[in-house]
Design a protein around this motif. Structure first.
Motif, PDB file in Angstrom:
ATOM      1  N   GLU A 129      -2.431 -22.345  -4.978  1.00 48.04           N
ATOM      2  CA  GLU A 129      -2.715 -22.415  -3.547  1.00 48.04           C
ATOM      3  C   GLU A 129      -1.420 -22.470  -2.730  1.00 48.04           C
ATOM      4  O   GLU A 129      -1.338 -21.902  -1.633  1.00 48.04           O
ATOM      5  CB  GLU A 129      -3.571 -23.643  -3.241  1.00 48.04           C
ATOM      6  CG  GLU A 129      -4.976 -23.561  -3.831  1.00 48.04           C
ATOM      7  CD  GLU A 129      -5.747 -24.847  -3.628  1.00 48.04           C
ATOM      8  OE1 GLU A 129      -5.150 -25.837  -3.145  1.00 48.04           O
ATOM      9  OE2 GLU A 129      -6.953 -24.879  -3.959  1.00 48.04           O
ATOM     10  N   PHE A 130      -0.418 -23.146  -3.278  1.00 49.45           N
ATOM     11  CA  PHE A 130       0.874 -23.238  -2.591  1.00 49.45           C
ATOM     12  C   PHE A 130       1.468 -21.843  -2.370  1.00 49.45           C
ATOM     13  O   PHE A 130       1.872 -21.488  -1.262  1.00 49.45           O
ATOM     14  CB  PHE A 130       1.828 -24.107  -3.417  1.00 49.45           C
ATOM     15  CG  PHE A 130       3.209 -24.238  -2.844  1.00 49.45           C
ATOM     16  CD1 PHE A 130       3.494 -25.194  -1.890  1.00 49.45           C
ATOM     17  CD2 PHE A 130       4.226 -23.397  -3.269  1.00 49.45           C
ATOM     18  CE1 PHE A 130       4.769 -25.310  -1.361  1.00 49.45           C
ATOM     19  CE2 PHE A 130       5.506 -23.500  -2.753  1.00 49.45           C
ATOM     20  CZ  PHE A 130       5.778 -24.470  -1.796  1.00 49.45           C
ATOM     21  N   VAL A 138      -0.448 -13.569  -5.481  1.00 42.29           N
ATOM     22  CA  VAL A 138      -0.537 -14.236  -6.774  1.00 42.29           C
ATOM     23  C   VAL A 138      -1.890 -13.946  -7.420  1.00 42.29           C
ATOM     24  O   VAL A 138      -2.913 -13.880  -6.741  1.00 42.29           O
ATOM     25  CB  VAL A 138      -0.312 -15.760  -6.617  1.00 42.29           C
ATOM     26  CG1 VAL A 138      -1.377 -16.399  -5.758  1.00 42.29           C
ATOM     27  CG2 VAL A 138      -0.215 -16.447  -7.971  1.00 42.29           C
ATOM     28  N   GLU A 139      -1.876 -13.723  -8.726  1.00 42.95           N
ATOM     29  CA  GLU A 139      -3.095 -13.435  -9.494  1.00 42.95           C
ATOM     30  C   GLU A 139      -3.190 -14.406 -10.659  1.00 42.95           C
ATOM     31  O   GLU A 139      -2.203 -14.663 -11.355  1.00 42.95           O
ATOM     32  CB  GLU A 139      -3.063 -12.000 -10.048  1.00 42.95           C
ATOM     33  CG  GLU A 139      -2.986 -10.927  -8.980  1.00 42.95           C
ATOM     34  CD  GLU A 139      -2.731  -9.552  -9.592  1.00 42.95           C
ATOM     35  OE1 GLU A 139      -2.307  -9.508 -10.783  1.00 42.95           O
ATOM     36  OE2 GLU A 139      -2.942  -8.554  -8.912  1.00 42.95           O
ATOM     37  N   ASP A 145     -14.599 -22.742 -12.331  1.00 43.37           N
ATOM     38  CA  ASP A 145     -14.607 -22.329 -10.925  1.00 43.37           C
ATOM     39  C   ASP A 145     -13.511 -23.018 -10.123  1.00 43.37           C
ATOM     40  O   ASP A 145     -12.966 -22.459  -9.191  1.00 43.37           O
ATOM     41  CB  ASP A 145     -15.973 -22.620 -10.274  1.00 43.37           C
ATOM     42  CG  ASP A 145     -17.079 -21.759 -10.874  1.00 43.37           C
ATOM     43  OD1 ASP A 145     -16.712 -20.724 -11.474  1.00 43.37           O
ATOM     44  OD2 ASP A 145     -18.259 -22.123 -10.747  1.00 43.37           O
ATOM     45  N   ARG A 146     -13.222 -24.244 -10.491  1.00 43.53           N
ATOM     46  CA  ARG A 146     -12.200 -24.966  -9.729  1.00 43.53           C
ATOM     47  C   ARG A 146     -10.822 -24.340  -9.909  1.00 43.53           C
ATOM     48  O   ARG A 146      -9.978 -24.402  -9.040  1.00 43.53           O
ATOM     49  CB  ARG A 146     -12.120 -26.428 -10.186  1.00 43.53           C
ATOM     50  CG  ARG A 146     -13.276 -27.277  -9.647  1.00 43.53           C
ATOM     51  CD  ARG A 146     -13.118 -28.701 -10.121  1.00 43.53           C
ATOM     52  NE  ARG A 146     -14.224 -29.520  -9.699  1.00 43.53           N
ATOM     53  CZ  ARG A 146     -14.399 -30.774 -10.073  1.00 43.53           C
ATOM     54  NH1 ARG A 146     -13.528 -31.336 -10.888  1.00 43.53           N
ATOM     55  NH2 ARG A 146     -15.435 -31.482  -9.650  1.00 43.53           N
ATOM     56  N   GLY A 147     -10.595 -23.762 -11.051  1.00 45.30           N
ATOM     57  CA  GLY A 147      -9.305 -23.113 -11.306  1.00 45.30           C
ATOM     58  C   GLY A 147      -8.140 -24.093 -11.253  1.00 45.30           C
ATOM     59  O   GLY A 147      -7.062 -23.756 -10.826  1.00 45.30           O
ATOM     60  N   SER A 148      -8.411 -25.344 -11.654  1.00 47.61           N
ATOM     61  CA  SER A 148      -7.373 -26.360 -11.540  1.00 47.61           C
ATOM     62  C   SER A 148      -6.479 -26.458 -12.759  1.00 47.61           C
ATOM     63  O   SER A 148      -5.610 -27.302 -12.826  1.00 47.61           O
ATOM     64  CB  SER A 148      -8.026 -27.729 -11.286  1.00 47.61           C
ATOM     65  OG  SER A 148      -8.915 -28.037 -12.350  1.00 47.61           O
ATOM     66  N   PHE A 194      -4.397  -7.340  -0.736  1.00 49.92           N
ATOM     67  CA  PHE A 194      -3.649  -8.392  -0.037  1.00 49.92           C
ATOM     68  C   PHE A 194      -4.586  -9.264   0.801  1.00 49.92           C
ATOM     69  O   PHE A 194      -4.201  -9.776   1.838  1.00 49.92           O
ATOM     70  CB  PHE A 194      -2.580  -7.773   0.872  1.00 49.92           C
ATOM     71  CG  PHE A 194      -1.434  -7.168   0.127  1.00 49.92           C
ATOM     72  CD1 PHE A 194      -0.289  -7.891  -0.141  1.00 49.92           C
ATOM     73  CD2 PHE A 194      -1.516  -5.863  -0.348  1.00 49.92           C
ATOM     74  CE1 PHE A 194       0.757  -7.334  -0.834  1.00 49.92           C
ATOM     75  CE2 PHE A 194      -0.464  -5.299  -1.048  1.00 49.92           C
ATOM     76  CZ  PHE A 194       0.676  -6.035  -1.297  1.00 49.92           C
ATOM     77  N   ILE A 195      -5.813  -9.429   0.325  1.00 48.38           N
ATOM     78  CA  ILE A 195      -6.833 -10.100   1.128  1.00 48.38           C
ATOM     79  C   ILE A 195      -6.497 -11.560   1.406  1.00 48.38           C
ATOM     80  O   ILE A 195      -6.964 -12.146   2.383  1.00 48.38           O
ATOM     81  CB  ILE A 195      -8.221  -9.976   0.450  1.00 48.38           C
ATOM     82  CG1 ILE A 195      -9.319 -10.235   1.499  1.00 48.38           C
ATOM     83  CG2 ILE A 195      -8.315 -10.914  -0.759  1.00 48.38           C
ATOM     84  CD1 ILE A 195     -10.674  -9.735   1.093  1.00 48.38           C
ATOM     85  N   ASN A 196      -5.651 -12.184   0.568  1.00 46.30           N
ATOM     86  CA  ASN A 196      -5.271 -13.576   0.801  1.00 46.30           C
ATOM     87  C   ASN A 196      -4.131 -13.715   1.805  1.00 46.30           C
ATOM     88  O   ASN A 196      -3.767 -14.833   2.166  1.00 46.30           O
ATOM     89  CB  ASN A 196      -4.862 -14.241  -0.511  1.00 46.30           C
ATOM     90  CG  ASN A 196      -6.049 -14.455  -1.438  1.00 46.30           C
ATOM     91  OD1 ASN A 196      -7.142 -14.767  -0.976  1.00 46.30           O
ATOM     92  ND2 ASN A 196      -5.845 -14.259  -2.729  1.00 46.30           N
TER      93      ASN A 196
END
Length: 675
Positions: A93-94, A134-135, A243-246, A347-349
């Motif tokens: 996220e950063f 980022v992917e 789903d959290r992707g943590s 580049f949707i993010n």
């Protein structure tokens, strides 16, 4: 901006010292300090980095990586710590929100035409900011896509990202370049670097002990927990974690590691994930939606406009015709990608900035600056359409007025209204800060010049008075006369000086004396004797005053030998031959003190002064005349001397005197202070 160059200076000074920075900046040909908000040429920063590599003997990639790490800490110390920490809850996220941070900083700094402020990629530029995409990979690693107008600077990225990961998320990362190409999908030539980012959690000593002690407990509890969880709950738990992707570690999690991540230790209760609830139908009508979100657009894969907010329709009337192509009326400013649905999805993010096309605007708009919109893209899979939620990109009230817009044109819930007003105030504060910084820099330069002038003044003062005496006078203290039990005084004058003056122009006399005194003055430094005064052609020095030394006689004797040699290099303006001088030396006690207030002078008093003067006046051309007391001080000091005998001295009667011939152990170069 100067902020970047200031950081580079701080790094060099902190890690390698002030001298290294001074050497680096002189070789790079740049100034010593930089104003924070001032825009400097890119060549300055690039030159500093290049010279740093040469001076430190370190490869460019290591210098850039170290600079990246230091820049992160420098930004934290400069007040950006809180802003950076709130970018994301994990490293993914950063990085995903770095482009948004760049966009914010472009508003925060005083916007100048054609410039942008970059936080992460640290070189100020008059082009576009670098972009990051980022992917996530299935094994927990990530692919970081980095795009930049500049080539060869990608090694800064691992430095900054690595420092942020360790500081904010307590993980160590390794970044490896897996691909490096010229990006073709973006407009213009961009360097496209793909990093493989792998992550490893960092445990403290306490955490490692706690983890080890809990391992046995978990092993004993596995069967009990497995019985409490049915297959449905277990599957649901796995989905929540996925789903959290943590996950931050690129290691495939075992069955039980997944369970432990979602169970409260010792209680065996499943932590429920958040499941949003959606209405069966949308409880908002079309008209309310378009009025409530006045700046939004919906378009399909062919870029045909399906829907638009009322305010954007007002500014771009062409949007009232549904089905027109969006790229006819807008161009994408950021990120620099072709106006296609596939590029937008990639580049949707990123935050997207649209700019109206001048040729498609109403006549009244063609003389105004074009409107820019900034917002996010949301892909609606069920409708196969893209929703662009945006707001006007306006930094100040002046930009609002230039486009003949008003605060009322922006929806009340849109924070753009507040940002414009806050930024207006911030820009005023920044301008004041910039002025203060300029004044501070001017004062620093003036202070530096003042210090230089002070040193010149002190040097001139110390040339007229002994240093300790001058310092006492500067402090307003009274200088007491001092008695010196033994010192050696020398007088010299030019033979037939009166005749020379009668036959020459005054300027010729001045030039001759100046040439001679410059040579003598240099010798006073070589032999560390004190020059008392010059009167006409007379030159007076003393050894052992104002600082008593046991070698006063030897110093004055060597100085006298140097005078005889130096005088041979001064031409008589009448005959054209070298001038001749007489030198007289005497040793004895004196009283020394400062005389006068307007032009204070350090003078010597006592019979020793008179006798030294008599030795000079009764001397022989090109000879050094010694009194018996001076002879006694020098006779065991490796000097060759000859006896002159008794002579009649005016005011003193008969005196036994000597001539100084040479120093037996010192060469002419040593006497003259030559290398």
């Amino acid at each position: 901006y100067g902020f970047i160059n200031t950081c580079l200076k701080s790094l060099v000074v902190e890690k390698y010292g002030e001298e290294t920075w001074e050497k680096l900046r002189l070789q790079a040909g740049v100034q010593d300090s930089f104003l924070t908000f001032e825009v400097y040429k890119d060549e300055i920063t690039m030159q500093l980095v290049d010279k740093a590599c040469q001076i430190l003997g370190v490869p460019a990639d290591m210098v850039l990586r170290e600079f990246g790490q230091y820049f992160f800490e420098f930004c934290k110390r400069s007040g950006y710590d809180h802003m950076l920490r709130t970018l994301g809850g994990n490293l993914y996220e950063f990085i995903e929100n770095l482009d948004a941070l760049h966009s914010y900083l472009s508003l925060s700094y005083q916007a100048k035409k054609g410039t942008e402020v970059l936080f992460l990629f640290v070189f100020p530029q008059e082009m576009n900011a670098p972009s990051f995409r980022v992917e996530k990979n299935e094994d927990g690693s990530m692919h970081l896509h980095y795009y930049s107008d500049r080539r060869g600077l990608c090694h800064i990225v691992p430095g900054i990202i690595g420092a942020a990961a360790l500081d904010f998320f307590n993980i160590e990362i390794s970044m490896e370049i897996v691909n490096q190409t010229e990006e073709e999908e973006r407009t213009g030539k961009k360097e496209h670097i793909v990093f493989l980012v792998t992550q490893t959690p960092v445990f403290s000593y306490k955490e490692r002990n706690e983890f080890s002690s809990s391992t046995q407990y978990l092993a004993d509890s596995e069967k009990q927990i497995e019985n409490q969880l049915n297959k449905e709950d277990l599957e649901k738990a796995k989905n929540i974690i996925r789903d959290r992707g943590s996950s931050v570690c690129p290691v495939k999690k075992s069955h039980w590691k997944t369970i432990r991540g979602i169970i409260t230790l010792g209680k065996g209760k499943l932590l429920r994930g958040f499941d949003p609830v959606y209405p069966k139908s949308l409880w908002i009508d079309t008209k309310t939606f378009c009025n409530g979100l006045p700046f939004h657009m919906v378009f399909d894969k062919e870029l045909r406009v399906k829907q638009a907010g009322v305010s954007i329709q007002k500014i771009v009337p062409g949007l009232q015709t549904m089905g027109i192509c969006l790229d006819h009326y807008f161009s994408i400013v950021h990120p620099e990608v072709p106006f296609t649905i596939s590029s937008i999805q990639k580049f949707i993010n990123s935050q997207f900035v649209f700019q109206t096309r001048r040729e498609m605007m109403p006549e009244s708009w063609k003389q105004r600056p074009m409107l820019e919109l900034r917002g996010q893209m949301i892909w609606m899979e069920s409708l196969q359409c893209m929703l662009y939620l945006c707001s006007p990109l306006l930094r100040t009230l002046h930009e609002l007025e230039e486009r003949q817009m008003h605060i009322a044109d922006i929806a009340p819930h849109d924070v753009t209204r507040d940002l414009i007003l806050l930024n207006q105030q911030r820009l005023a504060e920044m301008e004041l800060s910039n002025q203060l910084e300029r004044k501070k820099e001017e004062l620093r330069i003036l202070s530096k010049h003042l210090e230089e002038e002070k040193k010149k003044t002190e040097a001139l003062l110390y040339a007229m008075l002994p240093q300790h005496v001058a310092n006492q006078l500067k402090e307003g203290k009274r200088v007491e006369a001092g008695e010196f039990k033994e010192c050696t005084i020398l007088f010299s004058d030019v033979v037939t000086f009166t005749n020379i003056c009668a036959q020459c122009e005054p300027i010729q006399i001045v030039l001759m004396l100046n040439s001679m005194y410059l040579r003598f003055d240099r010798l006073t430094t070589v032999h560390d004797v004190y020059k008392v005064e010059t009167i006409g052609d007379a030159y007076m020095v003393v050894g052992g005053v104002p600082v008593p030394v046991p070698t006063h006689a030897e110093r004055v004797a060597n100085f006298a030998l140097g005078m005889i040699i130096a005088a041979k290099g001064v031409q008589n303006p009448v005959s054209g031959n070298p001038i001749q001088i007489r030198v007289g030396i005497h040793t004895g006690p004196v009283l020394a003190g400062v005389v006068g207030e307007k032009m204070p002078r350090y003078c010597l008093f006592g019979d020793t002064v008179n006798i030294a003067s008599r030795m000079e006046s009764h001397g022989v051309p090109s000879k050094i005349h010694l009194s018996s007391s001076a002879y006694q001080c020098l006779k065991c000091k490796n000097f060759e001397m000859t006896e002159r005998g008794e002579i009649e001295v005016k005011g003193k009667g008969k005196m036994h005197t000597y001539f100084l011939i040479r120093n037996k152990t010192a060469s002419e170069n040593e006497i003259m202070g030559r290398p």
